[in-house]
Design a protein around this motif. Sequence first.
Motif, PDB file in Angstrom:
ATOM      1  N   LEU A 197       1.174  -8.356   8.489  1.00  0.00           N
ATOM      2  CA  LEU A 197       1.144  -8.439   7.025  1.00  0.00           C
ATOM      3  C   LEU A 197       1.363  -9.872   6.516  1.00  0.00           C
TER       4      LEU A 197
ATOM      5  N   LYS B 232      -3.831   0.435   3.916  1.00  0.00           N
ATOM      6  CA  LYS B 232      -2.572   0.221   3.175  1.00  0.00           C
ATOM      7  C   LYS B 232      -2.210  -1.264   3.068  1.00  0.00           C
ATOM      8  N   SER B 233      -2.192  -1.932   4.218  1.00  0.00           N
ATOM      9  CA  SER B 233      -1.757  -3.344   4.202  1.00  0.00           C
ATOM     10  C   SER B 233      -2.740  -4.203   3.419  1.00  0.00           C
TER      11      SER B 233
ATOM     12  N   SER C 269       5.367   2.207  -3.533  1.00  0.00           N
ATOM     13  CA  SER C 269       5.190   2.302  -2.097  1.00  0.00           C
ATOM     14  C   SER C 269       3.738   2.666  -1.790  1.00  0.00           C
ATOM     15  N   VAL C 270       3.112   1.918  -0.903  1.00  0.00           N
ATOM     16  CA  VAL C 270       1.703   2.132  -0.565  1.00  0.00           C
ATOM     17  C   VAL C 270       1.646   2.913   0.742  1.00  0.00           C
TER      18      VAL C 270
ATOM     19  N   VAL D 139      -2.033  -3.579  -0.180  1.00  0.00           N
ATOM     20  CA  VAL D 139      -0.773  -4.258  -0.545  1.00  0.00           C
ATOM     21  C   VAL D 139      -1.041  -5.735  -0.816  1.00  0.00           C
TER      22      VAL D 139
ATOM     23  N   ASP E 182       6.705  -1.254   7.737  1.00  0.00           N
ATOM     24  CA  ASP E 182       5.949  -0.658   8.838  1.00  0.00           C
ATOM     25  C   ASP E 182       6.513  -1.217  10.141  1.00  0.00           C
TER      26      ASP E 182
ATOM     27  N   ASP F 140       4.832  -1.879   1.918  1.00  0.00           N
ATOM     28  CA  ASP F 140       3.800  -1.494   2.891  1.00  0.00           C
ATOM     29  C   ASP F 140       4.454  -0.488   3.837  1.00  0.00           C
TER      30      ASP F 140
ATOM     31  N   VAL G  43       6.981  -8.282  -1.604  1.00  0.00           N
ATOM     32  CA  VAL G  43       6.345  -7.343  -0.688  1.00  0.00           C
ATOM     33  C   VAL G  43       7.377  -6.992   0.383  1.00  0.00           C
TER      34      VAL G  43
ATOM     35  N   ASP H 218       7.785  -5.249   3.907  1.00  0.00           N
ATOM     36  CA  ASP H 218       7.077  -4.725   5.075  1.00  0.00           C
ATOM     37  C   ASP H 218       7.972  -3.681   5.733  1.00  0.00           C
TER      38      ASP H 218
END
Length: 258
Positions: free
Chosen positions: A43, A13-14, A4-5, A17, A37, A138, A33, A35
């Motif tokens: 993204l 972060k993105s 996890s970023v 990623v 967020d 992300d 990936v 997403d």
Amino acid sequence: MKISVCGKGGSGKSTVVALLANEARARGYHVLVVDSDESNSGLFRMLGFDHPPVPLMELVGGKTSLKQKMGQPSVLSETRIALTQIPERYLLQRDSLMLVSIGKILQSLEGCACPMGVLSREFLKKLILQEDELAIVDMEAGVEHFGRGVDTSIDSILIVVEPPLESINVGQKIHDLASGIGIKNVWAVMNKVPSEEIAIRLKAELEKRHIEVVGCVYYDADIYSSSLDGSIPVKGVAREVKMVMSSILSRAGMPITT
Ligand SMILES: Nc1ncnc2c1ncn2[C@@H]1O[C@H](COP(=O)(O)OP(=O)(O)OP(=O)(O)O)[C@@H](O)[C@H]1O
Ligand SMILES: [Mg+2]
């Protein structure tokens, strides 16, 4: 590995990623990936897709329906989800790079984002990965995802830290919260670093706080200017990203396959 970023808002972060996802794919990994967020929606563009995925929130009947199920032990009917079992409708795929999105806040007054947290947590928990598969999440900015337990379903955390002290402080908080819930791999990557001198000072500051640093991505003017159209050029920071990826894989005991 499910990594996890995390990090302060705007720390990169993105971007990280997207850079890591491309690098892992180039090394032969199948990369999902996730997403997670609920605010930002770009993204998919950073990953080179031309439209966003249908959010997984719709798989469970939307946010209102999920809210009603939130007291139940599970909101997804499956007990285990392999990459190949993610329904096509919710998955964007380009060769071995895949993207799913949990859901976004779309309207004012629609209520809090807790249902997204519940779905993220359960999806990540049920996700079963093979040795050549990686999930890169992300995460939303800050630390609220810890309150929602999203991080209990992953095994590694990569904190993106840029030089301002506030970013370091949020990084420290994430580090302590993650360690507190028993996540064994908690690392930091320094991002948007303007000079070698700042890199040395930032690394020393993080290590003083017992945060293990896995690498540094320097400030890259092309990345910044390309963010105007939502894309990410990988060339300028390719060497740094390769080093970060190797460092993460070797620490996690996974094949590095350059
Ligand atoms: N290494 C870098 N060099 C130059 N600019 C960068 C770098 N990394 C990120 N940026 C820029 O910083 C800005 C924020 O990046 P990004 O959207 O990836 O951050 P974020 O942490 O995901 O933000 P949010 O918290 O809003 O989700 C963008 O304009 C991006 O292009
Ligand atoms: Mg982001």
